[in-house]
Design a protein around this motif. Structure first.
Motif, short mmCIF file in Angstrom:
data_model
loop_
_atom_site.label_atom_id
_atom_site.label_comp_id
_atom_site.label_asym_id
_atom_site.label_seq_id
_atom_site.Cartn_x
_atom_site.Cartn_y
_atom_site.Cartn_z
N GLY A 115 38.73 41.21 35.48
CA GLY A 115 37.51 41.95 35.77
C GLY A 115 37.86 43.31 36.32
O GLY A 115 38.28 43.44 37.47
N GLY A 116 37.70 44.34 35.49
CA GLY A 116 38.04 45.70 35.88
C GLY A 116 39.32 46.17 35.21
O GLY A 116 40.40 45.63 35.48
N GLU A 138 35.09 45.55 31.43
CA GLU A 138 34.95 46.82 32.14
C GLU A 138 33.57 47.40 31.83
O GLU A 138 33.22 47.59 30.67
CB GLU A 138 36.04 47.80 31.70
CG GLU A 138 35.89 49.21 32.22
CD GLU A 138 35.83 49.28 33.74
OE1 GLU A 138 34.80 49.78 34.26
OE2 GLU A 138 36.80 48.84 34.40
N ARG A 139 32.79 47.67 32.86
CA ARG A 139 31.42 48.14 32.63
C ARG A 139 31.32 49.65 32.41
O ARG A 139 30.30 50.13 31.93
CB ARG A 139 30.52 47.72 33.78
CG ARG A 139 30.75 48.45 35.09
CD ARG A 139 29.76 48.01 36.14
NE ARG A 139 29.92 48.75 37.39
CZ ARG A 139 29.10 48.62 38.43
NH1 ARG A 139 28.07 47.79 38.37
NH2 ARG A 139 29.31 49.32 39.52
N ASP A 177 28.97 44.44 31.98
CA ASP A 177 28.98 44.12 33.41
C ASP A 177 29.41 42.66 33.57
O ASP A 177 28.80 41.77 32.96
CB ASP A 177 27.60 44.34 34.01
CG ASP A 177 27.61 44.27 35.53
OD1 ASP A 177 28.24 43.35 36.09
OD2 ASP A 177 26.98 45.14 36.16
N LEU A 223 40.08 39.42 39.63
CA LEU A 223 39.03 40.39 39.93
C LEU A 223 39.60 41.60 40.66
O LEU A 223 40.13 41.48 41.77
CB LEU A 223 37.95 39.75 40.81
CG LEU A 223 37.16 38.59 40.21
CD1 LEU A 223 36.11 38.12 41.20
CD2 LEU A 223 36.50 39.00 38.90
N ILE A 231 37.63 44.57 41.37
CA ILE A 231 36.33 45.22 41.30
C ILE A 231 36.16 46.15 42.50
O ILE A 231 36.21 45.71 43.65
CB ILE A 231 35.19 44.17 41.31
CG1 ILE A 231 35.37 43.16 40.17
CG2 ILE A 231 33.84 44.86 41.22
CD1 ILE A 231 35.22 43.73 38.79
N ASP A 232 35.97 47.44 42.23
CA ASP A 232 35.84 48.44 43.29
C ASP A 232 37.06 48.36 44.21
O ASP A 232 38.18 48.26 43.75
CB ASP A 232 34.52 48.27 44.04
CG ASP A 232 33.31 48.45 43.13
OD1 ASP A 232 33.45 49.08 42.07
OD2 ASP A 232 32.23 47.95 43.47
N THR A 249 32.52 47.53 48.24
CA THR A 249 32.05 47.65 46.86
C THR A 249 31.20 48.91 46.69
O THR A 249 30.63 49.42 47.65
CB THR A 249 31.21 46.43 46.45
OG1 THR A 249 30.16 46.23 47.41
CG2 THR A 249 32.07 45.17 46.41
N ASN A 276 27.84 44.44 42.64
CA ASN A 276 29.22 43.96 42.74
C ASN A 276 29.44 43.15 44.00
O ASN A 276 30.22 42.19 44.01
CB ASN A 276 30.19 45.14 42.69
CG ASN A 276 30.36 45.69 41.29
OD1 ASN A 276 29.99 45.05 40.32
ND2 ASN A 276 30.92 46.88 41.19
#
Length: 213
Positions: free
Chosen positions: A63-64, A87-88, A117, A133, A135-136, A142, A147
């Motif tokens: 994720g990411g 990846e969003r 997403d 993950l 993410i951020d 986040t 998120n």
């Protein structure tokens, strides 16, 4: 060192900026530093620690995309059969293809990049041998509320459903993970918290655990 802005775009999370600082690149979201190409030790650790414990030959979900450190590490591990990266931000995917020099890695037959997403894509995606993950900047830092919900009760339940028996969850963070580690100990086995020292500030952290098999 003076940074040069290479691109500035409107993304899902707000303004995304790609900068160059000497030989390195940086990605900024809404003024918050997210990632750069300087090291990547902790991102690689997230993937290798998860792969060491995942069922051999299974698919790893990342994720990411970041700057590609995690994906590259996954492709070099013998237990990883294939990799799906969600990846969003389209700009991050485009920059990896171009400026960040990861086009060849993204074109690997074992790699599938999904522009979506993770929160909306994961419930119908099936099950994975590992879910990593990045993410951020982690569960306590986040970029947006969406998120942040990934690390709450409903988000962790969704992750449980996406793990195959014996599957591994690994989470990268730029700060403390005490609360998240407590939640994971109630759901997973063999929960570990691994720290990677950085030049300044708190160490980067990876927390991981396995779904009973």
């Amino acid at each position: 060192m003076v940074s040069e802005v290479l691109a500035r775009v409107d993304g899902v999370c707000g303004e995304l900026v790609l900068r160059r600082a000497g030989p390195h690149h940086e990605i900024i979201a809404n003024g918050v530093f997210l990632m750069d190409t300087r090291n990547g030790e902790s991102e690689r650790l997230m993937v290798t620690a998860a792969a060491d414990r995942m069922p051999p030959g299974a698919t790893m979900l990342i994720g990411g995309l970041g700057v590609g450190f995690s994906l590259r590490a996954a492709l070099t591990h013998s237990r990883v059969g294939s990799v799906v990266v969600v990846e969003r931000e389209q700009a991050v995917i485009d920059w990896n293809h171009d400026v960040l020099g990861n086009a060849e890695v993204l074109a690997e037959p074992r790699v599938r990049v999904v522009h979506d997403d993770l929160l909306s894509w994961l419930p119908s995606a099936g099950r994975f041998g590992a879910l990593c993950l990045d993410i951020d900047n982690g569960p306590e830092w986040t970029v947006d509320d969406g998120n942040a919900s990934l690390y709450g009760g409903s988000g962790l339940a969704m992750i449980d459903d996406a793990l195959a028996p014996g599957g591994v969850l690994a989470v990268w963070s730029a700060g403390g993970v005490d609360e998240l580690a407590g939640h994971l100990r109630a759901r997973l086995t063999g929960v570990e918290v691994l720290e990677v020292p950085v030049a300044r500030g708190e160490p980067d952290v990876v927390v991981l655990g396995s779904l009973p098999g």
